[in-house]
Design a protein around this motif. Structure first.
Motif, PDB file in Angstrom:
ATOM      1  N   GLY A 189      72.464 -29.934  26.379  1.00 52.66           N
ATOM      2  CA  GLY A 189      71.247 -28.974  26.248  1.00 52.66           C
ATOM      3  C   GLY A 189      71.702 -27.725  25.861  1.00 52.66           C
ATOM      4  O   GLY A 189      71.226 -26.922  26.142  1.00 52.66           O
ATOM      5  N   LEU A 190      73.031 -27.621  25.287  1.00 53.72           N
ATOM      6  CA  LEU A 190      73.477 -26.228  24.736  1.00 53.72           C
ATOM      7  C   LEU A 190      73.405 -26.046  23.303  1.00 53.72           C
ATOM      8  O   LEU A 190      73.638 -26.968  22.489  1.00 53.72           O
ATOM      9  CB  LEU A 190      74.957 -26.255  25.312  1.00 53.72           C
ATOM     10  CG  LEU A 190      75.208 -26.563  26.734  1.00 53.72           C
ATOM     11  CD1 LEU A 190      76.511 -26.372  27.259  1.00 53.72           C
ATOM     12  CD2 LEU A 190      74.413 -25.265  27.598  1.00 53.72           C
ATOM     13  N   LEU A 191      73.141 -24.878  22.912  1.00 53.84           N
ATOM     14  CA  LEU A 191      72.802 -24.492  21.494  1.00 53.84           C
ATOM     15  C   LEU A 191      73.632 -23.061  21.605  1.00 53.84           C
ATOM     16  O   LEU A 191      73.327 -21.873  21.996  1.00 53.84           O
ATOM     17  CB  LEU A 191      71.491 -24.241  21.229  1.00 53.84           C
ATOM     18  CG  LEU A 191      71.336 -23.573  19.762  1.00 53.84           C
ATOM     19  CD1 LEU A 191      71.932 -24.397  18.835  1.00 53.84           C
ATOM     20  CD2 LEU A 191      69.597 -23.181  19.572  1.00 53.84           C
ATOM     21  N   ALA A 192      74.465 -22.918  20.525  1.00 54.48           N
ATOM     22  CA  ALA A 192      75.440 -21.855  20.021  1.00 54.48           C
ATOM     23  C   ALA A 192      75.154 -21.579  18.798  1.00 54.48           C
ATOM     24  O   ALA A 192      75.274 -22.467  18.018  1.00 54.48           O
ATOM     25  CB  ALA A 192      76.785 -21.903  20.618  1.00 54.48           C
ATOM     26  N   VAL A 193      75.356 -20.172  18.658  1.00 51.75           N
ATOM     27  CA  VAL A 193      75.011 -19.822  17.074  1.00 51.75           C
ATOM     28  C   VAL A 193      76.254 -18.766  16.881  1.00 51.75           C
ATOM     29  O   VAL A 193      76.638 -17.933  17.597  1.00 51.75           O
ATOM     30  CB  VAL A 193      73.867 -19.043  16.675  1.00 51.75           C
ATOM     31  CG1 VAL A 193      73.953 -18.586  15.419  1.00 51.75           C
ATOM     32  CG2 VAL A 193      72.712 -19.776  17.108  1.00 51.75           C
ATOM     33  N   TYR A 194      77.100 -18.899  15.743  1.00 49.87           N
ATOM     34  CA  TYR A 194      78.152 -18.116  15.417  1.00 49.87           C
ATOM     35  C   TYR A 194      78.114 -17.477  13.980  1.00 49.87           C
ATOM     36  O   TYR A 194      77.669 -18.147  13.191  1.00 49.87           O
ATOM     37  CB  TYR A 194      79.470 -19.004  15.204  1.00 49.87           C
ATOM     38  CG  TYR A 194      79.724 -19.813  16.467  1.00 49.87           C
ATOM     39  CD1 TYR A 194      81.052 -19.362  17.259  1.00 49.87           C
ATOM     40  CD2 TYR A 194      79.354 -20.932  16.874  1.00 49.87           C
ATOM     41  CE1 TYR A 194      81.218 -19.795  18.355  1.00 49.87           C
ATOM     42  CE2 TYR A 194      79.527 -21.798  17.963  1.00 49.87           C
ATOM     43  CZ  TYR A 194      80.629 -21.113  18.829  1.00 49.87           C
ATOM     44  OH  TYR A 194      80.958 -22.080  19.879  1.00 49.87           O
ATOM     45  N   GLY A 195      78.601 -16.098  13.945  1.00 48.99           N
ATOM     46  CA  GLY A 195      78.546 -15.371  12.922  1.00 48.99           C
ATOM     47  C   GLY A 195      79.953 -15.120  12.640  1.00 48.99           C
ATOM     48  O   GLY A 195      80.703 -14.541  13.432  1.00 48.99           O
ATOM     49  N   ILE A 196      80.405 -15.680  11.372  1.00 47.81           N
ATOM     50  CA  ILE A 196      81.783 -15.755  10.735  1.00 47.81           C
ATOM     51  C   ILE A 196      82.039 -14.728   9.734  1.00 47.81           C
ATOM     52  O   ILE A 196      81.255 -14.839   8.686  1.00 47.81           O
ATOM     53  CB  ILE A 196      82.165 -17.222  10.506  1.00 47.81           C
ATOM     54  CG1 ILE A 196      81.927 -18.224  11.427  1.00 47.81           C
ATOM     55  CG2 ILE A 196      83.634 -17.300  10.130  1.00 47.81           C
ATOM     56  CD1 ILE A 196      82.049 -19.564  11.268  1.00 47.81           C
TER      57      ILE A 196
ATOM     58  N   ALA B  59      74.814 -17.801  22.849  1.00 41.63           N
ATOM     59  CA  ALA B  59      74.224 -19.107  23.193  1.00 41.63           C
ATOM     60  C   ALA B  59      73.193 -19.182  24.233  1.00 41.63           C
ATOM     61  O   ALA B  59      73.085 -18.268  24.718  1.00 41.63           O
ATOM     62  CB  ALA B  59      75.575 -20.068  23.511  1.00 41.63           C
ATOM     63  N   ILE B  60      72.468 -20.329  24.240  1.00 43.91           N
ATOM     64  CA  ILE B  60      71.394 -20.758  25.364  1.00 43.91           C
ATOM     65  C   ILE B  60      71.730 -22.025  25.879  1.00 43.91           C
ATOM     66  O   ILE B  60      72.158 -22.898  25.033  1.00 43.91           O
ATOM     67  CB  ILE B  60      70.101 -20.252  24.826  1.00 43.91           C
ATOM     68  CG1 ILE B  60      69.825 -21.243  23.484  1.00 43.91           C
ATOM     69  CG2 ILE B  60      70.006 -18.789  24.319  1.00 43.91           C
ATOM     70  CD1 ILE B  60      68.343 -21.088  23.144  1.00 43.91           C
ATOM     71  N   ASP B  61      70.897 -22.036  27.049  1.00 44.57           N
ATOM     72  CA  ASP B  61      70.837 -23.374  27.752  1.00 44.57           C
ATOM     73  C   ASP B  61      69.570 -23.779  27.516  1.00 44.57           C
ATOM     74  O   ASP B  61      68.636 -23.206  27.719  1.00 44.57           O
ATOM     75  CB  ASP B  61      71.124 -23.220  29.061  1.00 44.57           C
ATOM     76  CG  ASP B  61      70.891 -24.652  29.683  1.00 44.57           C
ATOM     77  OD1 ASP B  61      70.371 -25.682  29.408  1.00 44.57           O
ATOM     78  OD2 ASP B  61      71.774 -24.718  30.905  1.00 44.57           O
ATOM     79  N   VAL B  62      69.460 -24.968  26.564  1.00 40.44           N
ATOM     80  CA  VAL B  62      67.845 -25.188  26.205  1.00 40.44           C
ATOM     81  C   VAL B  62      67.345 -25.820  27.293  1.00 40.44           C
ATOM     82  O   VAL B  62      65.971 -25.599  27.215  1.00 40.44           O
ATOM     83  CB  VAL B  62      67.983 -26.141  24.909  1.00 40.44           C
ATOM     84  CG1 VAL B  62      66.481 -26.664  24.448  1.00 40.44           C
ATOM     85  CG2 VAL B  62      68.766 -25.473  23.719  1.00 40.44           C
ATOM     86  N   GLU B  63      67.784 -26.545  27.869  1.00 37.12           N
ATOM     87  CA  GLU B  63      67.175 -27.021  29.350  1.00 37.12           C
ATOM     88  C   GLU B  63      66.414 -26.014  30.064  1.00 37.12           C
ATOM     89  O   GLU B  63      65.511 -26.114  30.711  1.00 37.12           O
ATOM     90  CB  GLU B  63      68.121 -27.914  30.029  1.00 37.12           C
ATOM     91  CG  GLU B  63      68.434 -29.301  29.522  1.00 37.12           C
ATOM     92  CD  GLU B  63      69.540 -30.130  30.469  1.00 37.12           C
ATOM     93  OE1 GLU B  63      69.897 -29.553  31.516  1.00 37.12           O
ATOM     94  OE2 GLU B  63      69.792 -30.904  29.852  1.00 37.12           O
ATOM     95  N   VAL B  64      66.812 -24.531  30.100  1.00 35.10           N
ATOM     96  CA  VAL B  64      66.481 -23.669  31.002  1.00 35.10           C
ATOM     97  C   VAL B  64      65.630 -22.740  30.324  1.00 35.10           C
ATOM     98  O   VAL B  64      64.223 -22.319  30.902  1.00 35.10           O
ATOM     99  CB  VAL B  64      67.618 -22.788  31.361  1.00 35.10           C
ATOM    100  CG1 VAL B  64      67.017 -21.487  32.194  1.00 35.10           C
ATOM    101  CG2 VAL B  64      68.526 -23.269  32.153  1.00 35.10           C
TER     102      VAL B  64
END
Length: 259
Positions: A141-148, A191-196
Motif C-alpha cells: 500500500g505504498l505510493l512514491a512520486v519522483y521528480g527527475i 511518498a505516502i502510506d495509502v493504508e494510513v
C-alpha cells in the motif's frame, strides 16, 4: 563509472523521460484498449492517451468531465461490490486520464519481489520540463512520486552535489533528494502510506504538487552548481558560489545607461 553492458531500471526509465515523448500506444488492459507493445528489457510498457482535440463548447467539456467521473465511480463501485478496493495504479490512471495527461505504465517484472508498478509522465512548471514517476507497491500500500531532473551532474561536480544534497536533506521536513552516483542523475522523492492516509484526488494533487515544487527548486540549484567551475567542497564557500550564480542569473548591476 557506469556499467555500459547492463543498465538499471532507473537508467532505462531516465532515458525515456529525458527523450522526446513516444508515439501514442494504447494499453489493452485499459478500457480504451487497442494495441500493446513490450519495451526490451523493461516491464511490459503501454502508453495511453486521451483525445486532446479542443472543443469550444461548454456542453462537450461537461460531457467529457461527467464521463470521466462516471467511469471512476463505476470502477469504485465494482471494487466495493467485490469486497476489494480499487488498485492504486488503476486510480492513478484514472486521475491522469481526467487531467488528459499522457503517461506510460510499466508493469512489474516477474523477478521483482516487490512487484512495483511504474507510471511515468512529463510535466512543465515555470518553463521547467522534467520527468515524473509514480512508483506503486500494491501489497504494501505504498505510493512514491519522483521528480527527475533533465540533466546529469558531471563526475567533476558530484562531490559538491552530494555535499549539497546532504545539507538540503538535513533541513527537509518531508521527502528527500537523491543522486545516482553511477551517472549523476538527481531526483526528488516524496511518498505516502495509502493504508494510513487513504487515496483520493486531493491527496494525489498535494503529493504531486509538492514534488513538482521541490523538483523545480532543485532544477535551479543544481543548474547553478554545474555552471560553477571547480565548485568548492567546503559548504560555506559552496553556498557563496551558488548564491553568486543565482545573482548572476536573476539580477543585474545598475548602470548610467537606460536598460
Amino acid at each position: 563509472m557506469s556499467n555500459h553492458h547492463k543498465l538499471s531500471l532507473w537508467q532505462k526509465l531516465k532515458r525515456l523521460l529525458t527523450s522526446r515523448a513516444p508515439q501514442d500506444i494504447i494499453n489493452p488492459n485499459d478500457t480504451h484498449s487497442a494495441n500493446h507493445v513490450n519495451a526490451p528489457d523493461l516491464p511490459a510498457a503501454a502508453t495511453t492517451t486521451e483525445q486532446t482535440k479542443k472543443d469550444n463548447t461548454d456542453d462537450s467539456y461537461s460531457e467529457r468531465k461527467n464521463t470521466a467521473k462516471s467511469v471512476k465511480l463505476s470502477l469504485i463501485k465494482q471494487g466495493a461490490n467485490s469486497g476489494s478496493e480499487m488498485a492504486i495504479i488503476d486510480y492513478l490512471k484514472l486521475y491522469c486520464r481526467h487531467k488528459h495527461w499522457h503517461y506510460t505504465h510499466y508493469k512489474p517484472r516477474l523477478s521483482d519481489p516487490q512487484q512495483s508498478h511504474h507510471l511515468s509522465l512529463r510535466l512543465k512548471n515555470r518553463r521547467v520540463d522534467c520527468g515524473y514517476l509514480f512508483r506503486v507497491q500494491e501489497k504494501e500500500g505504498l505510493l512514491a512520486v519522483y521528480g527527475i531532473l533533465p540533466f546529469l551532474i558531471p563526475e567533476s561536480h558530484q562531490s559538491a552535489a552530494m555535499l549539497l544534497i546532504t545539507q538540503i536533506n538535513y533541513d527537509l521536513m518531508v521527502g528527500n533528494l537523491e543522486m545516482d552516483i553511477n551517472d549523476g542523475e538527481i531526483r526528488y522523492k516524496n511518498a505516502i502510506d495509502v493504508e494510513v492516509v487513504g487515496l483520493n484526488d486531493d491527496i494525489i494533487e498535494h503529493l504531486l504538487q509538492s514534488v513538482i515544487a521541490m523538483t523545480t527548486v532543485a532544477y535551479e540549484v543544481f543548474g547553478d552548481l554545474i555552471n560553477t567551475q571547480d565548485p568548492s567542497e567546503d559548504m560555506p564557500t559552496l553556498l557563496g558560489e551558488l548564491r553568486a550564480q543565482a545573482d548572476a542569473r536573476t539580477f543585474f548591476l545598475p548602470t548610467k545607461k537606460m536598460q
